[in-house]
Design an enzyme around this catalytic site. Structure first.
Site, PDB file in Angstrom:
ATOM      1  N   CYS A 143       8.237 -41.621  63.359  1.00 18.11           N
ATOM      2  CA  CYS A 143       8.264 -40.992  62.033  1.00 18.11           C
ATOM      3  C   CYS A 143       9.092 -41.729  60.978  1.00 18.11           C
ATOM      4  CB  CYS A 143       8.780 -39.568  62.160  1.00 18.11           C
ATOM      5  SG  CYS A 143       8.627 -38.672  60.597  1.00 18.11           S
ATOM      6  N   CYS A 197      15.311 -36.626  57.487  1.00 16.93           N
ATOM      7  CA  CYS A 197      15.246 -35.668  58.600  1.00 16.93           C
ATOM      8  C   CYS A 197      16.228 -36.057  59.709  1.00 16.93           C
ATOM      9  CB  CYS A 197      13.827 -35.613  59.146  1.00 16.93           C
ATOM     10  SG  CYS A 197      13.630 -34.410  60.468  1.00 16.93           S
ATOM     11  N   CYS A 251      -2.092 -24.426  64.704  1.00 18.53           N
ATOM     12  CA  CYS A 251      -2.616 -25.777  64.531  1.00 18.53           C
ATOM     13  C   CYS A 251      -1.693 -26.658  65.359  1.00 18.53           C
ATOM     14  CB  CYS A 251      -2.573 -26.182  63.057  1.00 18.53           C
ATOM     15  SG  CYS A 251      -3.012 -27.912  62.802  1.00 18.53           S
TER      16      CYS A 251
HETATM   17  N1  SAM Z   1       9.174 -32.016  60.510  1.00 17.79           N
HETATM   18  C1  SAM Z   1       8.195 -31.158  61.039  1.00 17.79           C
HETATM   19  C2  SAM Z   1       7.946 -31.392  62.511  1.00 17.79           C
HETATM   20  O1  SAM Z   1       8.062 -32.522  62.956  1.00 17.79           O
HETATM   21  O2  SAM Z   1       7.637 -30.433  63.220  1.00 17.79           O
HETATM   22  C3  SAM Z   1       6.870 -31.195  60.304  1.00 17.79           C
HETATM   23  C4  SAM Z   1       6.345 -32.490  59.745  1.00 17.79           C
HETATM   24  S1  SAM Z   1       5.948 -33.768  60.929  1.00 17.79           S
HETATM   25  C5  SAM Z   1       5.812 -35.190  59.923  1.00 17.79           C
HETATM   26  C6  SAM Z   1       4.311 -33.328  61.459  1.00 17.79           C
HETATM   27  C7  SAM Z   1       3.626 -34.204  62.470  1.00 17.79           C
HETATM   28  O3  SAM Z   1       3.176 -35.395  61.857  1.00 17.79           O
HETATM   29  C8  SAM Z   1       4.388 -34.697  63.669  1.00 17.79           C
HETATM   30  O4  SAM Z   1       4.533 -33.740  64.667  1.00 17.79           O
HETATM   31  C9  SAM Z   1       3.528 -35.829  64.145  1.00 17.79           C
HETATM   32  O5  SAM Z   1       2.589 -35.374  65.084  1.00 17.79           O
HETATM   33  C10 SAM Z   1       2.825 -36.297  62.871  1.00 17.79           C
HETATM   34  N2  SAM Z   1       3.258 -37.656  62.495  1.00 17.79           N
HETATM   35  C11 SAM Z   1       4.436 -37.985  61.931  1.00 17.79           C
HETATM   36  N3  SAM Z   1       4.525 -39.319  61.723  1.00 17.79           N
HETATM   37  C12 SAM Z   1       3.372 -39.846  62.183  1.00 17.79           C
HETATM   38  C13 SAM Z   1       2.860 -41.176  62.274  1.00 17.79           C
HETATM   39  N4  SAM Z   1       3.592 -42.234  61.870  1.00 17.79           N
HETATM   40  N5  SAM Z   1       1.636 -41.370  62.782  1.00 17.79           N
HETATM   41  C14 SAM Z   1       0.907 -40.309  63.205  1.00 17.79           C
HETATM   42  N6  SAM Z   1       1.330 -39.027  63.152  1.00 17.79           N
HETATM   43  C15 SAM Z   1       2.552 -38.798  62.654  1.00 17.79           C
HETATM   44 FE1  SF4 Z   2      11.594 -35.001  61.273  1.00 19.09          FE
HETATM   45 FE2  SF4 Z   2       9.542 -36.653  61.271  1.00 19.09          FE
HETATM   46 FE3  SF4 Z   2      10.339 -35.572  63.542  1.00 19.09          FE
HETATM   47 FE4  SF4 Z   2       9.165 -34.028  61.677  1.00 19.09          FE
HETATM   48  S1  SF4 Z   2       8.224 -35.703  62.795  1.00 19.09           S
HETATM   49  S2  SF4 Z   2      11.001 -33.569  62.876  1.00 19.09           S
HETATM   50  S3  SF4 Z   2       9.893 -35.023  59.809  1.00 19.09           S
HETATM   51  S4  SF4 Z   2      11.542 -36.993  62.274  1.00 19.09           S
END
Ligand code: SAM
Ligand code: SF4
Ligand code: DTB
Length: 322
Positions: free
Chosen positions: A69, A62, A197
């Site tokens: 993330c 990404c 959500c």
């Molecule tokens: N890429 C898209 C976005 O960020 O909008 C969708 C997927 S993203 C992984 C969805 C959500 O997962 C993020 O907004 C964040 O709140 C949650 N998330 C990601 N990594 C995380 C982590 N290490 N611990 C807790 N929540 C996490």
């Molecule tokens: Fe990309 Fe992770 Fe951020 Fe979603 S949460 S936009 S997957 S870096």
């Protein structure tokens, strides 16, 4: 009881101030849980918890810089990237999730936002999952004009897009998109007539005031989200937030309670971070008003308790899954 505290919790403000939510978070733990329980029982079956299963349909690589993330290309984690899953893989996983008892299936992709050609493929996934009799949810990043409408037409029930944290802490975590971008996407989702959500992450080193700020943002959305995921940071080696001091679990439970009190009708989801929580802490989260979980041994890329463990926990607590 302190008069000002009793004021903030007995009236239902039309807009919550950060100070009012902080006053809730500052309550003695027992009083806070009691308030949350009263509201929870007024609006929900207190012994029913909804099950959502996650699948990552496109993993890693990404371009964004979200500091928590593992899927951000710029951080060196041990995650292996994976191109988009096939329709069959998604359908098979959804069928298995349904057989296990999940009622909602959430498809996530590591994108800044979907390209137009992605929308076609994702739409097929959505309609096929919906045809299995599951509620559908997708989390694909920022949406451009018209995309929310296309997803809704494919049969999407919920769009997940988190505000993640309070506006004043946001810049410490993400720089490649701003708070307003997130609010704009939520607006598109609403305008297309889908359920929202939207939640956030705690345990990123933010203050209690910032947790109150996140809850205030969510509760003041008009209308507030139907589904509110509260994630506890899952720390992944290689991400900037790895090594952050862990949040005390009682503070996590307090955040759940504040979400319940300020968004009475919402499904409040005890989301990421359950694997690091004892059964007792999870039980406190349910008492505080959480009535949804991610179910299945994987979140998007990190672990989640095995279904059997959750089934056992529900049995011990007399919780019925919905
Ligand atoms: N890429 C898209 C976005 O960020 O909008 C969708 C997927 S993203 C992984 C969805 C959500 O997962 C993020 O907004 C964040 O709140 C949650 N998330 C990601 N990594 C995380 C982590 N290490 N611990 C807790 N929540 C996490
Ligand atoms: Fe990309 Fe992770 Fe951020 Fe979603 S949460 S936009 S997957 S870096
Ligand atoms: C949400 O609020 N939490 C889920 C879902 N929405 C998409 C994601 C949690 C991801 C945890 C880290 C991972 O597994 O990659």
């Amino acid at each position: 009881m302190n008069q000002s505290v009793s004021d903030v919790i007995s009236i239902k403000p039309s807009a919550w101030t950060v100070a009012q939510i902080e006053a809730l978070l500052d309550l003695p733990f027992g009083d806070l849980i009691h308030r949350a329980q009263l509201i929870h029982r007024q609006y929900h079956d207190a012994n029913a918890v909804q099950l959502s299963t996650l699948i990552s349909v496109k993993t890693g690589g990404c371009p964004e810089d979200c500091g928590y993330c593992p899927q951000a290309a710029r951080y060196h984690t041990s995650l292996e990237d994976q191109e988009m899953l096939s329709l069959t893989e998604v359908i098979d996983t959804a069928r298995a999730a349904k057989a296990q008892g999940a009622s909602r299936f959430c498809m996530g992709a590591a994108w800044r936002g979907p390209k137009q050609r992605d929308i076609g493929k994702i739409s097929e996934m959505i309609s096929s999952v919906k045809a299995l009799g599951l509620e559908t949810c997708a989390t694909l990043g920022m949406l451009k004009q018209g995309q929310a409408e296309q997803l809704r037409q494919a049969g999407l029930d919920y769009y997940n897009h988190n505000l993640d944290t309070a506006p004043e802490f946001y810049g410490e975590v993400i720089t490649t998109r701003d708070y307003q971008d997130r609010l704009d996407t939520l607006e598109q989702v609403r305008a297309a007539g889908m359920n929202v959500c939207c939640g956030g992450i705690v345990g990123m080193g933010e203050s209690r005031q910032a947790r109150a700020g996140l809850i205030a943002q969510l509760a003041n959305l008009k209308p507030y989200p139907e589904s509110v995921p509260i994630n506890n940071l899952v720390q992944v080696a290689g991400t900037p937030l790895h090594g952050t001091e862990a949040l005390d679990h009682f503070e996590f439970v307090r955040t759940i309670a504040a979400a319940r009190i300020t968004m009475p009708k919402a499904m409040v989801r005890l989301s990421a971070g359950r694997q690091e929580m004892s059964e007792a802490v999870q039980a406190l989260c349910f008492l505080a008003g959480a009535n949804s979980i991610f179910y299945g041994e994987k979140l998007l890329t990190t672990g989640n308790p095995e279904s059997q463990r959750d089934d056992n926990l529900f049995k011990k607590l007399g919780i019925r899954s919905i």
